[in-house]
Motif scaffolding. Structure first.
Motif, PDB file in Angstrom:
ATOM      1  N   ASP A 113      41.571  47.607  40.301  1.00 27.91           N
ATOM      2  CA  ASP A 113      42.899  47.180  41.502  1.00 27.91           C
ATOM      3  C   ASP A 113      42.656  47.759  42.617  1.00 27.91           C
ATOM      4  O   ASP A 113      43.507  47.607  43.534  1.00 27.91           O
ATOM      5  CB  ASP A 113      44.148  47.653  40.729  1.00 27.91           C
ATOM      6  CG  ASP A 113      44.149  49.257  40.457  1.00 27.91           C
ATOM      7  OD1 ASP A 113      43.282  50.019  40.796  1.00 27.91           O
ATOM      8  OD2 ASP A 113      45.344  49.640  39.605  1.00 27.91           O
ATOM      9  N   GLY A 114      41.709  48.881  42.902  1.00 23.09           N
ATOM     10  CA  GLY A 114      41.328  49.606  44.060  1.00 23.09           C
ATOM     11  C   GLY A 114      42.613  50.597  44.217  1.00 23.09           C
ATOM     12  O   GLY A 114      42.644  51.247  45.498  1.00 23.09           O
ATOM     13  N   THR A 115      43.699  50.925  43.611  1.00 20.45           N
ATOM     14  CA  THR A 115      44.412  51.919  43.774  1.00 20.45           C
ATOM     15  C   THR A 115      44.399  53.097  42.650  1.00 20.45           C
ATOM     16  O   THR A 115      44.823  54.242  43.086  1.00 20.45           O
ATOM     17  CB  THR A 115      45.866  51.131  43.977  1.00 20.45           C
ATOM     18  OG1 THR A 115      45.891  50.671  42.788  1.00 20.45           O
ATOM     19  CG2 THR A 115      46.110  50.321  45.043  1.00 20.45           C
ATOM     20  N   THR A 116      43.913  52.740  41.610  1.00 21.57           N
ATOM     21  CA  THR A 116      44.041  53.661  40.498  1.00 21.57           C
ATOM     22  C   THR A 116      42.604  54.466  40.521  1.00 21.57           C
ATOM     23  O   THR A 116      41.780  54.040  40.064  1.00 21.57           O
ATOM     24  CB  THR A 116      44.418  53.012  39.249  1.00 21.57           C
ATOM     25  OG1 THR A 116      45.315  52.264  39.181  1.00 21.57           O
ATOM     26  CG2 THR A 116      44.210  54.255  37.951  1.00 21.57           C
ATOM     27  N   GLN A 117      42.794  55.875  40.980  1.00 22.92           N
ATOM     28  CA  GLN A 117      41.664  56.465  40.836  1.00 22.92           C
ATOM     29  C   GLN A 117      41.094  57.035  39.495  1.00 22.92           C
ATOM     30  O   GLN A 117      41.979  57.517  38.847  1.00 22.92           O
ATOM     31  CB  GLN A 117      41.786  57.909  41.620  1.00 22.92           C
ATOM     32  CG  GLN A 117      40.444  58.665  41.885  1.00 22.92           C
ATOM     33  CD  GLN A 117      40.524  59.878  42.849  1.00 22.92           C
ATOM     34  OE1 GLN A 117      41.405  59.668  43.679  1.00 22.92           O
ATOM     35  NE2 GLN A 117      39.684  60.746  42.873  1.00 22.92           N
ATOM     36  N   LEU A 118      39.970  56.734  39.103  1.00 21.14           N
ATOM     37  CA  LEU A 118      39.382  56.957  37.881  1.00 21.14           C
ATOM     38  C   LEU A 118      38.795  58.327  37.755  1.00 21.14           C
ATOM     39  O   LEU A 118      38.668  59.110  36.727  1.00 21.14           O
ATOM     40  CB  LEU A 118      38.469  55.760  37.354  1.00 21.14           C
ATOM     41  CG  LEU A 118      38.947  54.745  37.304  1.00 21.14           C
ATOM     42  CD1 LEU A 118      37.717  53.600  36.922  1.00 21.14           C
ATOM     43  CD2 LEU A 118      39.853  54.613  36.279  1.00 21.14           C
ATOM     44  N   GLY A 119      38.410  58.692  38.754  1.00 18.95           N
ATOM     45  CA  GLY A 119      37.665  60.074  38.880  1.00 18.95           C
ATOM     46  C   GLY A 119      36.719  60.193  40.162  1.00 18.95           C
ATOM     47  O   GLY A 119      37.080  59.535  41.077  1.00 18.95           O
ATOM     48  N   THR A 120      35.796  61.200  40.125  1.00 15.90           N
ATOM     49  CA  THR A 120      35.048  61.218  41.343  1.00 15.90           C
ATOM     50  C   THR A 120      33.730  61.389  41.251  1.00 15.90           C
ATOM     51  O   THR A 120      33.096  61.614  39.958  1.00 15.90           O
ATOM     52  CB  THR A 120      35.459  62.523  42.161  1.00 15.90           C
ATOM     53  OG1 THR A 120      35.287  63.589  41.264  1.00 15.90           O
ATOM     54  CG2 THR A 120      36.801  62.570  42.781  1.00 15.90           C
ATOM     55  N   VAL A 121      32.886  61.103  42.005  1.00 16.48           N
ATOM     56  CA  VAL A 121      31.267  61.106  41.877  1.00 16.48           C
ATOM     57  C   VAL A 121      30.964  62.515  41.699  1.00 16.48           C
ATOM     58  O   VAL A 121      31.211  63.245  42.557  1.00 16.48           O
ATOM     59  CB  VAL A 121      30.566  60.551  43.036  1.00 16.48           C
ATOM     60  CG1 VAL A 121      28.968  60.500  42.967  1.00 16.48           C
ATOM     61  CG2 VAL A 121      30.669  59.021  42.884  1.00 16.48           C
ATOM     62  N   ALA A 122      29.894  62.811  40.539  1.00 20.87           N
ATOM     63  CA  ALA A 122      29.944  64.403  40.381  1.00 20.87           C
ATOM     64  C   ALA A 122      28.221  64.602  40.667  1.00 20.87           C
ATOM     65  O   ALA A 122      28.113  65.544  41.346  1.00 20.87           O
ATOM     66  CB  ALA A 122      30.002  64.861  38.985  1.00 20.87           C
ATOM     67  N   GLU A 123      27.556  63.701  40.385  1.00 21.68           N
ATOM     68  CA  GLU A 123      26.130  63.699  40.590  1.00 21.68           C
ATOM     69  C   GLU A 123      25.535  62.464  41.025  1.00 21.68           C
ATOM     70  O   GLU A 123      26.209  61.243  40.688  1.00 21.68           O
ATOM     71  CB  GLU A 123      25.317  64.276  39.636  1.00 21.68           C
ATOM     72  CG  GLU A 123      25.788  65.450  38.582  1.00 21.68           C
ATOM     73  CD  GLU A 123      25.175  65.765  37.437  1.00 21.68           C
ATOM     74  OE1 GLU A 123      23.987  65.307  37.166  1.00 21.68           O
ATOM     75  OE2 GLU A 123      25.682  66.439  36.785  1.00 21.68           O
ATOM     76  N   VAL A 124      24.312  62.493  41.585  1.00 26.56           N
ATOM     77  CA  VAL A 124      23.833  61.240  42.343  1.00 26.56           C
ATOM     78  C   VAL A 124      22.268  61.391  42.272  1.00 26.56           C
ATOM     79  O   VAL A 124      21.576  62.190  42.657  1.00 26.56           O
ATOM     80  CB  VAL A 124      24.388  60.835  43.786  1.00 26.56           C
ATOM     81  CG1 VAL A 124      23.747  59.531  44.311  1.00 26.56           C
ATOM     82  CG2 VAL A 124      25.842  60.883  44.001  1.00 26.56           C
ATOM     83  N   THR A 125      21.755  60.234  41.780  1.00 26.42           N
ATOM     84  CA  THR A 125      20.131  59.963  41.772  1.00 26.42           C
ATOM     85  C   THR A 125      20.068  58.986  42.603  1.00 26.42           C
ATOM     86  O   THR A 125      20.851  58.255  42.986  1.00 26.42           O
ATOM     87  CB  THR A 125      19.625  59.932  40.106  1.00 26.42           C
ATOM     88  OG1 THR A 125      20.056  58.496  39.771  1.00 26.42           O
ATOM     89  CG2 THR A 125      20.321  61.124  39.406  1.00 26.42           C
ATOM     90  N   ASP A 126      18.671  58.410  42.571  1.00 26.45           N
ATOM     91  CA  ASP A 126      18.301  57.273  43.061  1.00 26.45           C
ATOM     92  C   ASP A 126      18.906  56.021  42.662  1.00 26.45           C
ATOM     93  O   ASP A 126      18.992  54.975  43.420  1.00 26.45           O
ATOM     94  CB  ASP A 126      16.772  57.067  43.029  1.00 26.45           C
ATOM     95  CG  ASP A 126      16.011  57.962  44.059  1.00 26.45           C
ATOM     96  OD1 ASP A 126      16.711  58.692  44.866  1.00 26.45           O
ATOM     97  OD2 ASP A 126      14.626  58.311  43.885  1.00 26.45           O
TER      98      ASP A 126
END
Length: 184
Positions: A113-126
């Motif tokens: 829906d573009g408005t309900t935040q599920l969480g945040t990015v904690a870690e990123v790999t390639d």
């Protein structure tokens, strides 16, 4: 996520004499779209005013209905199939790069829906990232998100995401219980 490229911006710079007829009737799904020379560009896949989706057989692009004119054979676009495919591929590459650049630590991730935040990015790999949704952390491929007006979005509702993470959490708990020796 849908793979349709938004070629509208790339197409905006094209000289389009056939688009002068912005008063053309709304095209129908399945209608063939032609270029100014009468050569087929593609077929209309869907119409959702003020836009329509065209499928060239190679690419799918979203364009403004005002980009269509009318000709003797039907709807006319002021671009050839080759030009539209090039514009769609350029727009898709730009969107992919834009989304990849947005997948950074602490970036919010929203439901479909573009408005309900599920969480945040904690870690990123390639190729992946970890979504910290509070009670659970979920590893997702970078291709599972798109960039919306609010930020990163996944193609699931908040309810579907909660259901999916509950079943994944139960599976992980069951696997952990099975791996413990009996009596401990």
């Amino acid at each position: 996520m849908a793979t349709a490229a938004n070629a509208q911006e790339a197409a905006a710079g094209t000289d389009t004499t056939a688009t002068a007829s912005a008063t053309a009737a709304t095209p129908t799904v399945g209608a063939t779209v032609y270029d100014a020379s009468g050569v087929e560009v593609g077929k209309i896949k869907s119409v959702n005013a003020p836009n329509f989706v065209i499928d060239t057989g190679k690419n799918t692009a979203t364009l403004a209905l005002t980009a269509l004119g009318t000709g003797p054979k039907g709807p006319v676009l002021g671009m050839t199939k080759v030009e539209l495919d090039a514009a769609a591929e350029k727009a898709a590459a730009a969107a992919k790069a834009d989304t990849a650049a947005a997948i950074v630590a602490d970036a919010p991730v929203y439901a479909s829906d573009g408005t309900t935040q599920l969480g945040t990015v904690a870690e990123v790999t390639d190729t992946e990232f970890v979504l910290d949704a509070g009670a659970v952390r979920v590893k997702l491929p970078k291709t599972s998100v798109a960039k919306g007006t609010s930020g990163l979005m996944i193609g699931m509702t908040a309810e579907a995401f909660a259901d999916a993470t509950k079943s994944a959490d139960k599976s992980a708990s069951a696997a952990a219980a099975v791996s413990k020796p009996a009596g401990k």
